[in-house]
Design a protein around this motif. Structure first.
Motif, PDB file in Angstrom:
ATOM      1  N   ASP A 216       0.776  -1.213   0.107  1.00 45.04           N
ATOM      2  CA  ASP A 216       0.002  -0.016  -0.009  1.00 45.04           C
ATOM      3  C   ASP A 216       1.100   1.223  -0.219  1.00 45.04           C
ATOM      4  O   ASP A 216       1.487   1.357   0.946  1.00 45.04           O
ATOM      5  CB  ASP A 216      -1.061   0.211   1.229  1.00 45.04           C
ATOM      6  CG  ASP A 216      -1.663   1.189   1.366  1.00 45.04           C
ATOM      7  OD1 ASP A 216      -1.674   1.940   0.498  1.00 45.04           O
ATOM      8  OD2 ASP A 216      -3.053   0.911   2.187  1.00 45.04           O
ATOM      9  N   PRO A 217       0.824   1.936  -1.175  1.00 40.16           N
ATOM     10  CA  PRO A 217       1.978   3.084  -1.191  1.00 40.16           C
ATOM     11  C   PRO A 217       1.482   4.329   0.093  1.00 40.16           C
ATOM     12  O   PRO A 217       2.632   4.928   0.244  1.00 40.16           O
ATOM     13  CB  PRO A 217       1.543   3.588  -2.420  1.00 40.16           C
ATOM     14  CG  PRO A 217       0.169   3.178  -2.896  1.00 40.16           C
ATOM     15  CD  PRO A 217       0.117   1.835  -2.405  1.00 40.16           C
ATOM     16  N   GLU A 218       0.414   4.108   0.698  1.00 37.57           N
ATOM     17  CA  GLU A 218       0.026   5.331   1.572  1.00 37.57           C
ATOM     18  C   GLU A 218       0.398   4.702   3.142  1.00 37.57           C
ATOM     19  O   GLU A 218       0.184   5.384   4.110  1.00 37.57           O
ATOM     20  CB  GLU A 218      -1.356   5.823   1.506  1.00 37.57           C
ATOM     21  CG  GLU A 218      -1.611   6.428   0.206  1.00 37.57           C
ATOM     22  CD  GLU A 218      -2.985   6.733  -0.167  1.00 37.57           C
ATOM     23  OE1 GLU A 218      -3.872   6.644   0.851  1.00 37.57           O
ATOM     24  OE2 GLU A 218      -3.220   7.436  -0.951  1.00 37.57           O
ATOM     25  N   ALA A 219       0.524   3.445   3.131  1.00 42.31           N
ATOM     26  CA  ALA A 219       0.681   2.894   4.547  1.00 42.31           C
ATOM     27  C   ALA A 219       2.057   2.957   5.162  1.00 42.31           C
ATOM     28  O   ALA A 219       3.062   2.697   4.438  1.00 42.31           O
ATOM     29  CB  ALA A 219       0.265   1.400   4.613  1.00 42.31           C
ATOM     30  N   PRO A 220       2.149   3.071   6.310  1.00 42.88           N
ATOM     31  CA  PRO A 220       3.547   3.512   6.875  1.00 42.88           C
ATOM     32  C   PRO A 220       4.397   2.147   7.120  1.00 42.88           C
ATOM     33  O   PRO A 220       3.866   0.796   7.092  1.00 42.88           O
ATOM     34  CB  PRO A 220       3.478   4.182   8.085  1.00 42.88           C
ATOM     35  CG  PRO A 220       1.976   3.358   8.595  1.00 42.88           C
ATOM     36  CD  PRO A 220       1.090   3.556   7.362  1.00 42.88           C
ATOM     37  N   TRP A 221       5.732   2.094   7.106  1.00 42.28           N
ATOM     38  CA  TRP A 221       6.259   1.094   7.321  1.00 42.28           C
ATOM     39  C   TRP A 221       7.138   1.163   8.733  1.00 42.28           C
ATOM     40  O   TRP A 221       7.358   2.275   9.209  1.00 42.28           O
ATOM     41  CB  TRP A 221       7.486   0.664   6.205  1.00 42.28           C
ATOM     42  CG  TRP A 221       7.052   0.388   4.967  1.00 42.28           C
ATOM     43  CD1 TRP A 221       6.491   1.276   3.990  1.00 42.28           C
ATOM     44  CD2 TRP A 221       7.170  -0.984   4.531  1.00 42.28           C
ATOM     45  NE1 TRP A 221       6.006   0.382   3.034  1.00 42.28           N
ATOM     46  CE2 TRP A 221       6.602  -1.030   3.060  1.00 42.28           C
ATOM     47  CE3 TRP A 221       7.489  -2.144   4.964  1.00 42.28           C
ATOM     48  CZ2 TRP A 221       6.388  -1.913   2.184  1.00 42.28           C
ATOM     49  CZ3 TRP A 221       7.388  -3.483   4.056  1.00 42.28           C
ATOM     50  CH2 TRP A 221       6.742  -3.307   2.677  1.00 42.28           C
ATOM     51  N   VAL A 449      13.142  -7.210  11.373  1.00 42.28           N
ATOM     52  CA  VAL A 449      12.154  -7.574  10.305  1.00 42.28           C
ATOM     53  C   VAL A 449      11.425  -5.992   9.857  1.00 42.28           C
ATOM     54  O   VAL A 449      11.425  -5.083  10.763  1.00 42.28           O
ATOM     55  CB  VAL A 449      11.192  -8.381  10.611  1.00 42.28           C
ATOM     56  CG1 VAL A 449      11.769  -9.718  10.792  1.00 42.28           C
ATOM     57  CG2 VAL A 449      10.155  -7.999  11.955  1.00 42.28           C
ATOM     58  N   ARG A 450      11.169  -5.812   8.604  1.00 43.54           N
ATOM     59  CA  ARG A 450      10.281  -4.880   8.178  1.00 43.54           C
ATOM     60  C   ARG A 450       8.932  -5.196   7.727  1.00 43.54           C
ATOM     61  O   ARG A 450       8.768  -6.124   6.963  1.00 43.54           O
ATOM     62  CB  ARG A 450      10.954  -4.141   7.088  1.00 43.54           C
ATOM     63  CG  ARG A 450      12.173  -3.419   7.424  1.00 43.54           C
ATOM     64  CD  ARG A 450      12.937  -2.439   6.359  1.00 43.54           C
ATOM     65  NE  ARG A 450      11.984  -1.297   6.252  1.00 43.54           N
ATOM     66  CZ  ARG A 450      11.244  -0.896   4.982  1.00 43.54           C
ATOM     67  NH1 ARG A 450      11.141  -1.604   4.067  1.00 43.54           N
ATOM     68  NH2 ARG A 450      10.635   0.383   5.247  1.00 43.54           N
ATOM     69  N   PHE A 451       7.913  -4.241   8.163  1.00 44.23           N
ATOM     70  CA  PHE A 451       6.429  -4.682   7.664  1.00 44.23           C
ATOM     71  C   PHE A 451       5.752  -3.479   7.545  1.00 44.23           C
ATOM     72  O   PHE A 451       6.258  -2.545   8.153  1.00 44.23           O
ATOM     73  CB  PHE A 451       5.883  -5.775   8.947  1.00 44.23           C
ATOM     74  CG  PHE A 451       6.064  -5.175  10.088  1.00 44.23           C
ATOM     75  CD1 PHE A 451       4.816  -4.381  10.959  1.00 44.23           C
ATOM     76  CD2 PHE A 451       6.960  -5.346  11.033  1.00 44.23           C
ATOM     77  CE1 PHE A 451       4.614  -4.064  11.855  1.00 44.23           C
ATOM     78  CE2 PHE A 451       6.901  -4.687  12.161  1.00 44.23           C
ATOM     79  CZ  PHE A 451       5.962  -4.165  12.831  1.00 44.23           C
ATOM     80  N   GLN A 452       4.524  -3.563   7.144  1.00 48.58           N
ATOM     81  CA  GLN A 452       3.523  -2.445   6.753  1.00 48.58           C
ATOM     82  C   GLN A 452       2.515  -2.400   7.599  1.00 48.58           C
ATOM     83  O   GLN A 452       1.907  -3.414   7.867  1.00 48.58           O
ATOM     84  CB  GLN A 452       3.248  -2.373   5.275  1.00 48.58           C
ATOM     85  CG  GLN A 452       2.708  -1.194   4.687  1.00 48.58           C
ATOM     86  CD  GLN A 452       2.567  -0.940   3.390  1.00 48.58           C
ATOM     87  OE1 GLN A 452       2.267  -2.009   2.618  1.00 48.58           O
ATOM     88  NE2 GLN A 452       2.892   0.002   2.634  1.00 48.58           N
ATOM     89  N   VAL A 453       1.964  -1.320   8.103  1.00 51.55           N
ATOM     90  CA  VAL A 453       0.682  -0.952   8.902  1.00 51.55           C
ATOM     91  C   VAL A 453      -0.342  -0.833   7.856  1.00 51.55           C
ATOM     92  O   VAL A 453      -0.115   0.034   7.080  1.00 51.55           O
ATOM     93  CB  VAL A 453       0.827   0.016   9.951  1.00 51.55           C
ATOM     94  CG1 VAL A 453      -0.657  -0.001  10.753  1.00 51.55           C
ATOM     95  CG2 VAL A 453       1.989  -0.324  10.754  1.00 51.55           C
ATOM     96  N   ARG A 454      -1.406  -1.875   8.017  1.00 55.00           N
ATOM     97  CA  ARG A 454      -2.410  -1.822   7.188  1.00 55.00           C
ATOM     98  C   ARG A 454      -3.571  -1.242   7.724  1.00 55.00           C
ATOM     99  O   ARG A 454      -3.943  -1.915   9.026  1.00 55.00           O
ATOM    100  CB  ARG A 454      -2.463  -3.118   6.414  1.00 55.00           C
ATOM    101  CG  ARG A 454      -1.331  -3.251   5.480  1.00 55.00           C
ATOM    102  CD  ARG A 454      -1.566  -4.489   4.377  1.00 55.00           C
ATOM    103  NE  ARG A 454      -0.676  -4.554   3.252  1.00 55.00           N
ATOM    104  CZ  ARG A 454      -0.844  -5.187   2.303  1.00 55.00           C
ATOM    105  NH1 ARG A 454      -2.146  -6.034   2.035  1.00 55.00           N
ATOM    106  NH2 ARG A 454      -0.174  -5.119   1.052  1.00 55.00           N
ATOM    107  N   SER A 455      -4.836  -0.946   6.734  1.00 53.32           N
ATOM    108  CA  SER A 455      -6.015  -0.493   7.469  1.00 53.32           C
ATOM    109  C   SER A 455      -7.068  -1.067   6.649  1.00 53.32           C
ATOM    110  O   SER A 455      -8.464  -1.011   7.028  1.00 53.32           O
ATOM    111  CB  SER A 455      -6.092   1.058   7.633  1.00 53.32           C
ATOM    112  OG  SER A 455      -6.106   1.577   6.228  1.00 53.32           O
ATOM    113  N   ASN A 456      -6.964  -1.844   5.451  1.00 47.89           N
ATOM    114  CA  ASN A 456      -7.876  -2.353   4.794  1.00 47.89           C
ATOM    115  C   ASN A 456      -8.460  -3.739   5.189  1.00 47.89           C
ATOM    116  O   ASN A 456      -8.019  -4.303   6.319  1.00 47.89           O
ATOM    117  CB  ASN A 456      -7.313  -2.905   3.253  1.00 47.89           C
ATOM    118  CG  ASN A 456      -6.049  -4.064   3.445  1.00 47.89           C
ATOM    119  OD1 ASN A 456      -5.172  -3.688   4.196  1.00 47.89           O
ATOM    120  ND2 ASN A 456      -6.397  -4.895   2.776  1.00 47.89           N
ATOM    121  N   GLN A 457      -9.456  -3.897   4.945  1.00 51.72           N
ATOM    122  CA  GLN A 457     -10.366  -5.088   5.456  1.00 51.72           C
ATOM    123  C   GLN A 457     -10.793  -5.996   4.257  1.00 51.72           C
ATOM    124  O   GLN A 457     -11.323  -5.615   3.198  1.00 51.72           O
ATOM    125  CB  GLN A 457     -11.854  -4.699   5.906  1.00 51.72           C
ATOM    126  CG  GLN A 457     -11.539  -3.617   7.301  1.00 51.72           C
ATOM    127  CD  GLN A 457     -10.944  -4.527   8.440  1.00 51.72           C
ATOM    128  OE1 GLN A 457     -11.244  -5.600   8.780  1.00 51.72           O
ATOM    129  NE2 GLN A 457     -10.092  -3.793   9.002  1.00 51.72           N
TER     130      GLN A 457
END
Length: 486
Positions: A216-221, A449-457
């Motif tokens: 997601d280009p708008e989600a933070p890492w 580890v690197r990961f992205q915080v997501r908000s989609n359902q």
């Protein structure tokens, strides 16, 4: 007649063995479809034998509880007690499946409406049991790690829906075999239809996973340093191991700061009751540990903000390990279970840990089997999943099953999952269920580890078990309509 009955029981036994092999860590749905044929064709007795065999084979890691002398069980009683626990679990599985097969036999297994109803009921049963203390693996988990494409459908229907799907595909195969046995015409057409359905399901699941794999280009890492202490549980409270653990905690805090990590993650039970961090640090820490809630002892994930040595937030374990942490009537028996820390009480059901930096869904050890709990936390705003565990002294088999369940949880919610475990698995799982970086099991180490915080359902996140409930309704309606017509 006696020879036919003997073949039925042999077939049920072989089917149960095949089902036990098909479950994680292998994760092979085609083997399960073949293994499930006796469930549609035989009666409650053989179905019970099938289920008991499958459960005992897939849960054989329970025998690694022995020896139990370190928690006060006399050594001569240790192995018989472990075997008894293992056999009781198999007996429970056998009884439940026998009841299910009795219902199927009463309604008529040859009707598609009954197959639809029975499969959905099985799926709902797995979801319901996963909320209690007596469930670990079910048919919904068989898709991983071997068939990630089919596992992609969990984004729509969850693990319960995947379990129902395995039964329906096995029912279709059973009907084809009956048609072949009876020499009916049009068998090739039915076979092609079944194969086309399997291919379409895989194609749909794979397409869903491809969407989840896109960042997601708008989600933070975020970046997290995961510590795997590899401290033997049976020796954890010895002076030597306590000093070793404290040294590794200090090293992990320094390493997290040196690498610019946003978080330091420690496994279940890393900190003893009343124990804080060995030193204040610049990095937030999420650590497994214990805390007191009035007079109750809780197993928790503790939140330490930067520069804090004492926890300022926590989420308590809700789904306790039977006999390990929780014993029915344990207070009356004066027995706190097979836990080195004594009797643990369950916390609230919610798996949502609220943090100023963003909420997280938390599964502590055994809770990784409850997908509905984690999807509820994702629906409530959790942007990623933390799995905290201590799987010592169990063998690699249990770690592999835990890893497969972690993959399924990541797919259901389309969330990154970070796992931190005492002896493993310590790793990161992508939202499409693919495995990222991992530490080798049974060895101490640290992993960034690197990961992205997501908000989609996902659709499953929005609908929950409603598709299964509607399927039950459709099966009931079709069955009653068929009865009235006849």
């Amino acid at each position: 007649m006696a020879e036919n009955r003997r073949l039925v029981w042999i077939g049920a036994l072989l089917g149960g063995l095949l089902a036990g092999v098909a479950l994680p860590p292998l994760g092979c749905p085609p083997l399960l479809w073949i293994a499930l044929l006796p469930q549609w064709g035989f009666g409650p007795g053989p179905a019970a034998l099938w289920a008991g065999t499958a459960v005992l084979l897939s849960h054989r890691w329970l025998l690694w509880l022995h020896p139990l002398d370190w928690v006060g069980v006399p050594l001569p009683l240790s192995l018989p007690l472990c075997v008894l626990l293992w056999l009781l679990l198999g007996l429970l599985g056998a009884g439940l499946v026998a009841l299910w097969r009795a219902l199927v036999g009463r309604l008529g297994p040859g009707r598609w409406s009954v197959a639809l109803l029975a499969s959905a009921l099985w799926g709902l049963g797995e979801v319901w049991m996963a909320k209690g203390p007596l469930f670990w693996l079910g048919l919904g988990s068989v898709v991983l790690p071997g068939d990630r494409a089919l596992a992609g459908l969990a984004q729509w229907v969850g693990a319960g829906g995947l379990a129902a799907l395995q039964l329906l595909l096995a029912w279709g195969l059973w009907r084809l075999l009956l048609a072949w046995w009876d020499g009916r015409r049009g068998l090739w057409r039915g076979g092609l239809t079944w194969l086309l359905a399997v291919a379409l399901l895989h194609g749909l699941g794979w397409q869903l996973l491809q969407r989840s794999s896109l960042p997601d280009p708008e989600a933070p890492w975020l970046s997290a340093l995961v510590l795997q202490p590899d401290i033997p549980t049976r020796e954890k409270f010895s002076w030597t191991q306590q000093r070793a653990l404290e040294r590794r905690l200090r090293e992990a805090q320094a390493e997290a700061e040196a690498q610019g990590a946003d978080l330091l993650v420690l496994p279940e039970g890393a900190l003893a009751l009343g124990q804080g961090l060995p030193a204040p640090g610049a990095v937030e820490v999420l650590s497994g540990g214990f805390r007191q809630e009035e007079i109750e002892l809780r197993s928790s994930v503790l939140l330490f903000p930067p520069q804090a040595q004492e926890a300022e937030g926590a989420i308590d374990k809700h789904r306790l390990v039977p006999l390990g942490e929780w014993v029915p009537g344990g207070a009356l028996w004066r027995w706190a279970g097979l836990s080195a820390v004594g009797g643990v009480e369950p916390g609230p059901a919610s798996r949502l840990l609220q943090r100023p930096q963003g909420d997280v869904a938390v599964a502590i050890c055994y809770e990784i089997a409850d997908g509905a709990g984690l999807i509820g936390a994702s629906r409530a705003g959790a942007g990623w999943i933390l799995a905290s565990a201590n799987l010592d002294p169990y063998p690699l088999l249990l770690q592999q099953q835990f890893q497969a369940l972690s993959q399924l949880r990541a797919i259901e919610a389309s969330r990154w999952l970070v796992s931190s475990a005492n002896t493993g698995p310590s790793l990161v799982v992508r939202p499409d269920g693919a495995l990222g970086q991992a530490l080798p099991p049974m060895h101490a180490g640290m992993l960034l580890v690197r990961f992205q915080v997501r908000s989609n359902q996902t659709p499953y996140g929005r609908w929950g078990e409603w598709p299964l409930l509607l399927t039950v309704g459709a099966g009931l309606a079709a069955s009653r309509s068929r009865v009235r017509q006849s």
